[in-house]
Design an enzyme around this catalytic site. Structure first.
Site, PDB file in Angstrom:
ATOM      1  N   GLU A   1     -18.746   3.251  17.362  1.00 42.93           N
ATOM      2  CA  GLU A   1     -19.016   4.601  16.880  1.00 42.93           C
ATOM      3  C   GLU A   1     -19.183   4.600  15.367  1.00 42.93           C
ATOM      4  O   GLU A   1     -19.203   5.645  14.723  1.00 42.93           O
ATOM      5  CB  GLU A   1     -17.884   5.548  17.288  1.00 42.93           C
ATOM      6  CG  GLU A   1     -17.685   5.601  18.801  1.00 42.93           C
ATOM      7  CD  GLU A   1     -16.717   6.689  19.217  1.00 42.93           C
ATOM      8  OE1 GLU A   1     -17.032   7.867  19.027  1.00 42.93           O
ATOM      9  OE2 GLU A   1     -15.641   6.335  19.726  1.00 42.93           O
TER      10      GLU A   1
ATOM     11  N   LYS B   1      -5.044  -9.859  -3.452  1.00 39.54           N
ATOM     12  CA  LYS B   1      -6.326  -9.166  -3.338  1.00 39.54           C
ATOM     13  C   LYS B   1      -6.777  -9.212  -1.884  1.00 39.54           C
ATOM     14  O   LYS B   1      -6.554 -10.216  -1.185  1.00 39.54           O
ATOM     15  CB  LYS B   1      -7.382  -9.839  -4.203  1.00 39.54           C
ATOM     16  CG  LYS B   1      -7.177  -9.525  -5.677  1.00 39.54           C
ATOM     17  CD  LYS B   1      -8.307 -10.055  -6.515  1.00 39.54           C
ATOM     18  CE  LYS B   1      -8.035  -9.728  -7.973  1.00 39.54           C
ATOM     19  NZ  LYS B   1      -8.868 -10.488  -8.886  1.00 39.54           N
TER      20      LYS B   1
HETATM   21  C1  LIG Z   1      -2.854   2.627  11.494  1.00 46.18           C
HETATM   22  C2  LIG Z   1      -2.507   3.069  12.898  1.00 46.18           C
HETATM   23  C3  LIG Z   1      -3.046   2.063  13.893  1.00 46.18           C
HETATM   24  C4  LIG Z   1      -0.979   3.114  13.002  1.00 46.18           C
HETATM   25  O1  LIG Z   1      -0.670   3.526  14.278  1.00 46.18           O
HETATM   26  P1  LIG Z   1       0.612   2.984  15.045  1.00 46.18           P
HETATM   27  O2  LIG Z   1       0.596   1.494  14.988  1.00 46.18           O
HETATM   28  O3  LIG Z   1       0.636   3.662  16.348  1.00 46.18           O
HETATM   29  O4  LIG Z   1       1.792   3.396  14.162  1.00 46.18           O
HETATM   30  P2  LIG Z   1       2.641   4.776  14.177  1.00 46.18           P
HETATM   31  O5  LIG Z   1       1.757   5.908  13.841  1.00 46.18           O
HETATM   32  O6  LIG Z   1       3.440   4.810  15.437  1.00 46.18           O
HETATM   33  O7  LIG Z   1       3.608   4.496  12.961  1.00 46.18           O
HETATM   34  C5  LIG Z   1       4.590   3.439  12.933  1.00 46.18           C
HETATM   35  C6  LIG Z   1       5.434   3.654  11.713  1.00 46.18           C
HETATM   36  O8  LIG Z   1       4.632   3.468  10.542  1.00 46.18           O
HETATM   37  C7  LIG Z   1       4.587   4.663   9.773  1.00 46.18           C
HETATM   38  N1  LIG Z   1       3.246   4.845   9.266  1.00 46.18           N
HETATM   39  C8  LIG Z   1       2.104   4.870   9.970  1.00 46.18           C
HETATM   40  N2  LIG Z   1       1.068   5.031   9.150  1.00 46.18           N
HETATM   41  C9  LIG Z   1       1.587   5.117   7.892  1.00 46.18           C
HETATM   42  C10 LIG Z   1       1.007   5.290   6.609  1.00 46.18           C
HETATM   43  N3  LIG Z   1      -0.298   5.425   6.442  1.00 46.18           N
HETATM   44  N4  LIG Z   1       1.833   5.320   5.546  1.00 46.18           N
HETATM   45  C11 LIG Z   1       3.165   5.191   5.693  1.00 46.18           C
HETATM   46  N5  LIG Z   1       3.750   5.018   6.887  1.00 46.18           N
HETATM   47  C12 LIG Z   1       2.967   4.986   7.965  1.00 46.18           C
HETATM   48  C13 LIG Z   1       4.947   5.765  10.736  1.00 46.18           C
HETATM   49  O9  LIG Z   1       5.447   6.904  10.072  1.00 46.18           O
HETATM   50  C14 LIG Z   1       5.965   5.082  11.608  1.00 46.18           C
HETATM   51  O10 LIG Z   1       7.155   5.043  10.887  1.00 46.18           O
HETATM   52  P3  LIG Z   1       8.595   4.919  11.611  1.00 46.18           P
HETATM   53  O11 LIG Z   1       8.703   3.508  12.096  1.00 46.18           O
HETATM   54  O12 LIG Z   1       9.529   5.232  10.521  1.00 46.18           O
HETATM   55  O13 LIG Z   1       8.614   5.906  12.722  1.00 46.18           O
HETATM   56  C15 LIG Z   1      -3.091   4.474  13.212  1.00 46.18           C
HETATM   57  O14 LIG Z   1      -2.563   5.426  12.320  1.00 46.18           O
HETATM   58  C16 LIG Z   1      -4.585   4.517  13.116  1.00 46.18           C
HETATM   59  O15 LIG Z   1      -5.160   4.775  12.062  1.00 46.18           O
HETATM   60  N6  LIG Z   1      -5.280   4.240  14.240  1.00 46.18           N
HETATM   61  C17 LIG Z   1      -6.738   4.289  14.286  1.00 46.18           C
HETATM   62  C18 LIG Z   1      -7.178   5.103  15.479  1.00 46.18           C
HETATM   63  C19 LIG Z   1      -8.679   5.334  15.422  1.00 46.18           C
HETATM   64  O16 LIG Z   1      -9.241   5.697  14.413  1.00 46.18           O
HETATM   65  N7  LIG Z   1      -9.353   5.092  16.571  1.00 46.18           N
HETATM   66  C20 LIG Z   1     -10.779   5.259  16.693  1.00 46.18           C
HETATM   67  C21 LIG Z   1     -11.127   6.632  17.181  1.00 46.18           C
HETATM   68  S1  LIG Z   1     -12.854   6.941  17.121  1.00 46.18           S
END
Ligand SMILES: CC(C)(COP(=O)(O)OP(=O)(O)OC[C@H]1O[C@@H](n2cnc3c(N)ncnc32)[C@H](O)[C@@H]1OP(=O)(O)O)[C@@H](O)C(=O)NCCC(=O)NCCS
Length: 345
Positions: free
Chosen positions: A222, A305
């Site tokens: 996408e 980096k």
């Molecule tokens: C980066 C990403 C993968 C993290 O998701 P995740 O692995 O499920 O992690 P969670 O959201 O459960 O967060 C885990 C921990 O990290 C922390 N955390 C997550 N993102 C953070 C950030 N940007 N800054 C600080 N802390 C963060 C959470 O608060 C959580 O903290 P906790 O352990 O104290 O509870 C997700 O935010 C993301 O961007 N996914 C992409 C989805 C997407 O775009 N798909 C395509 C659709 S078209």
């Protein structure tokens, strides 16, 4: 001469008024043709050696049909016979070796071989190809040299027709030449000829795939796959995300994405990714960005980096929502996220 040749294709070409080739459509190009096919071409056409493009008349096609039959190459023999009925010029393009293309017929053969999955991106020489191609209007009445378009539009209007122009470009969208098996494409105009879509790839409407680039297996696309970028099996590109063609910062190292990665919506990469990497939605990683590498308990291990992490596996990149710093941790969730996205394939 060696026992095999790099490739050959029987095709139908379009010329401009000066007789220059605008494009050639090859329905079934052959990669690594064996000696019997080469001998059939040598004995029945004007082809002698090297890389050459020749126009075949009915007599040539008759002889080629018989020679290919004798050589046991039924599919190409039938194609040669079928093309006798073409009202458009029939072209035979033989590439004895994979060297820089010398004319549009050779460029189109190579681009089609990539889109037909006979060659993976980066595995054929395309140097100088843009300089060989004529800027062309791709229209409802076929390809038209852009310098001849105004005249053709006037003539069509005088006969009560409107020529629909789909794009003005050196080469057109892929699907007018080939639709590879096992793919879904939301908006066909966004996949250029020369893109490589692996079996099981879905490109949604927002997705884009340039030439000499694409996916190798199952992927949900996408976002944008820039020229030269290759995405490994099981990797997904979220909505509106971007891949830079080369390592960002003016470099000429072509970046790639490994297997089982997820580049989040509106994220972007200017570095390569290894396998099982995730880039947080909205985070654009340029090569020179400073990245804090964290351990399991989020303690700082080092600051590097981003280019130093290029191509490494099992990484999660995110922008700390409180400090704004880019952080990198060991990735634990990539595979679970990908499985959810592939549920629709
Ligand atoms: C980066 C990403 C993968 C993290 O998701 P995740 O692995 O499920 O992690 P969670 O959201 O459960 O967060 C885990 C921990 O990290 C922390 N955390 C997550 N993102 C953070 C950030 N940007 N800054 C600080 N802390 C963060 C959470 O608060 C959580 O903290 P906790 O352990 O104290 O509870 C997700 O935010 C993301 O961007 N996914 C992409 C989805 C997407 O775009 N798909 C395509 C659709 S078209």
């Amino acid at each position: 001469m060696s026992d095999s040749i790099f490739a050959f294709g029987l095709g139908i070409g379009t010329q401009n008024k000066e007789g220059n080739w605008l494009e050639v459509f090859y329905p079934a190009p052959i990669k690594d043709a064996d000696k019997s096919a080469l001998d059939a071409i040598l004995e029945s056409t004007n082809y002698t050696s090297g890389n050459d493009t020749i126009v075949l008349d009915e007599g040539d096609l008759n002889r080629l049909h018989m020679s290919l039959l004798k050589a046991g190459n039924i599919e190409q023999a039938e194609l040669a016979s079928r093309l006798k009925a073409s009202t458009q010029p029939v072209v035979l393009c033989v590439l004895a070796t994979d060297t820089a293309p010398a004319n549009p017929a050779e460029v189109y053969l190579k681009l089609q071989m990539i889109s037909q999955r006979l060659i993976q991106p980066h595995n054929t020489v395309l140097d100088g190809m843009f300089g060989l191609l004529v800027n062309t209007a791709w229209t409802s009445e076929g390809p038209i040299d852009v310098r001849e378009l105004a005249e053709r539009q006037l003539s069509a209007r005088m006969e009560g027709r409107t020529i629909e122009v789909f794009s003005v470009d050196k080469f057109p969208k892929m699907v007018n030449f080939v639709v590879p098996t096992g793919v879904r494409i939301g908006d066909a105009a966004r996949i250029r000829l020369g893109a490589h879509l692996g079996e099981g790839t879905t490109v949604m409407h927002e997705g884009f795939v340039n030439f000499n680039a694409g996916t190798l297996g199952t992927s949900m696309v996408e976002g944008r796959i820039s020229a030269g970028v290759v995405v490994g099996d099981g990797s997904d590109l979220g909505g509106g995300c971007s891949t830079m063609g080369t390592l960002s910062g003016g470099g000429n190292i072509v970046i790639g994405v490994g297997e089982q990665c997820l580049i989040g919506a509106n994220a972007g990469i200017g570095i390569g990714l290894g396998d099982r990497c995730t880039v947080e939605s909205g985070l654009y990683i340029t090569a020179g960005s400073k990245v804090n590498v964290l351990d399991e308990s989020n303690a700082l291990v080092s600051t590097v980096k981003a280019r130093d992490l290029s191509g490494q596996s099992d990484l999660l990149f995110r922008r700390n929502s409180q400090t704004g710093a880019i952080e990198c941790k060991t990735n634990k969730t990539a595979i679970a996220l990908n499985e959810a996205l592939h549920a629709n394939n």
